[in-house]
Write an enzyme that holds these catalytic residues in place. Structure first.
Site, PDB file in Angstrom:
ATOM      1  N   CYS A  52       0.703   4.995   4.908  1.00 16.97           N
ATOM      2  CA  CYS A  52      -0.008   4.275   6.111  1.00 16.97           C
ATOM      3  C   CYS A  52      -0.013   2.803   5.933  1.00 16.97           C
ATOM      4  O   CYS A  52       0.991   2.221   6.094  1.00 16.97           O
ATOM      5  CB  CYS A  52      -1.527   4.838   6.020  1.00 16.97           C
ATOM      6  SG  CYS A  52      -2.110   4.588   7.410  1.00 16.97           S
ATOM      7  N   HIS A 107      -1.605  11.254   4.990  1.00 11.59           N
ATOM      8  CA  HIS A 107      -2.638  11.095   4.011  1.00 11.59           C
ATOM      9  C   HIS A 107      -3.035  12.654   3.598  1.00 11.59           C
ATOM     10  O   HIS A 107      -2.146  13.577   4.178  1.00 11.59           O
ATOM     11  CB  HIS A 107      -3.847  10.596   4.424  1.00 11.59           C
ATOM     12  CG  HIS A 107      -3.845   9.176   4.814  1.00 11.59           C
ATOM     13  ND1 HIS A 107      -3.909   8.203   3.815  1.00 11.59           N
ATOM     14  CD2 HIS A 107      -3.689   8.616   5.841  1.00 11.59           C
ATOM     15  CE1 HIS A 107      -3.911   6.871   4.245  1.00 11.59           C
ATOM     16  NE2 HIS A 107      -3.933   7.316   5.679  1.00 11.59           N
TER      17      HIS A 107
HETATM   18  N1  GLN Z   1      -5.076  -0.411   9.111  1.00 10.26           N
HETATM   19  C1  GLN Z   1      -3.836   0.516   9.565  1.00 10.26           C
HETATM   20  C2  GLN Z   1      -4.183   1.085  10.841  1.00 10.26           C
HETATM   21  O1  GLN Z   1      -5.236   1.596  11.219  1.00 10.26           O
HETATM   22  C3  GLN Z   1      -3.777   1.334   8.260  1.00 10.26           C
HETATM   23  C4  GLN Z   1      -4.730   2.638   8.318  1.00 10.26           C
HETATM   24  C5  GLN Z   1      -4.337   3.498   7.114  1.00 10.26           C
HETATM   25  O2  GLN Z   1      -3.926   3.018   6.209  1.00 10.26           O
HETATM   26  N2  GLN Z   1      -4.873   4.645   7.039  1.00 10.26           N
HETATM   27  O3  GLN Z   1      -3.014   1.358  11.454  1.00 10.26           O
END
Ligand code: GLN
Length: 237
Positions: free
Chosen positions: A92, A189
């Site tokens: 992510c 995740h």
């Molecule tokens: N900030 C990023 C987004 O929302 C990453 C989010 C995350 O790592 N879960 O796209």
């Protein structure tokens, strides 16, 4: 036989259970007869000389802003390692920054380190929920996604997987994640490795072969991982 895992920015980039990835690698390495050594790298730290596996997690946009300058500093070393075939898993927020850039909704452009040929744009749409995908190399990969950044592959990136249920990189093309050599970028995740031991074993096998020339492990009973997969597969989005 030591295998060194470098965990990037656990203080700022480590949400939705991403730390579980390190725990899975640690435990599976032990089961395979290796001695895992985990090195945490946070902003301002010194990189180790020759890590065997590199892991990075997700974070809010604010976490990405915090680590951004430091990541650009270590980027050339990470790129060299990626080119040399070091296995890496970036989830992510760090996946996004392993690409060319992430333009946030506030029009802030966070330049990435361009290991992956991908570009990310902040959107008003949050892609959130359980996700099931299919990958050529690993079969079915199951996880959980939560991001508003949408990522698009350039011509030199292959998707990590194709989405079966959920969103993945963006709401349009059905791609999930990206690959470059032994680097995996993914939105999954959950954390990803406990439910997807094949991906964990890819990282371990690649690392062990690079470091010690071979990998001929005992078989691990993945009954609990299989049960977790079954449950996760059936969960509503
Ligand atoms: N900030 C990023 C987004 O929302 C990453 C989010 C995350 O790592 N879960 O796209």
């Amino acid at each position: 036989m030591i295998i060194t895992i470098l965990q990037l920015y656990p203080r700022d980039m480590n949400i939705y259970g991403d730390n579980g990835n390190v725990q899975v690698l640690r435990r599976r390495l032990e089961w395979y007869g290796y001695t895992p050594k985990v090195i945490e790298y946070n902003v301002g730290d010194t990189l180790p000389k020759q890590p065997d596996i590199i892991i990075g997690g997700g974070g809010q946009d604010s976490g990405q802003e915090k680590i951004h300058a430091d990541l650009l500093k270590i980027g050339p070393t990470l790129k060299q390692w990626a080119d040399d075939g070091v296995p890496m898993l970036m989830v992510c927020g760090l996946y996004q920054l392993f690409g060319h850039s992430f333009k946030t909704l506030n029009n802030l452009v966070l330049e990435g380190i361009s290991i992956l040929d991908v570009t990310t744009y902040g959107t008003n749409e949050r892609l959130i929920g359980n996700i099931v995908t299919q990958s050529d190399s690993f079969g079915e990969i199951i996880g959980y996604e939560n991001h508003s950044g949408q990522t698009f592959l350039g011509p030199n990136a292959q998707p990590f997987a194709i989405v079966v249920r959920g969103a993945g990189n963006n709401s349009k093309d059905g791609h999930e994640g990206a690959l470059y050599k032994n680097v995996i970028g993914t939105y999954l995740h959950g954390s990803i490795l406990p439910k997807n031991p094949k991906v964990a074993d890819f990282l371990i096998k690649t690392a062990a072969k690079r470091r010690y020339g071979s990998f001929s492990p005992d078989l691990i009973d993945d009954m609990f991982a299989d049960l977790a997969r079954q449950v996760a597969r059936e969960r509503p989005r």
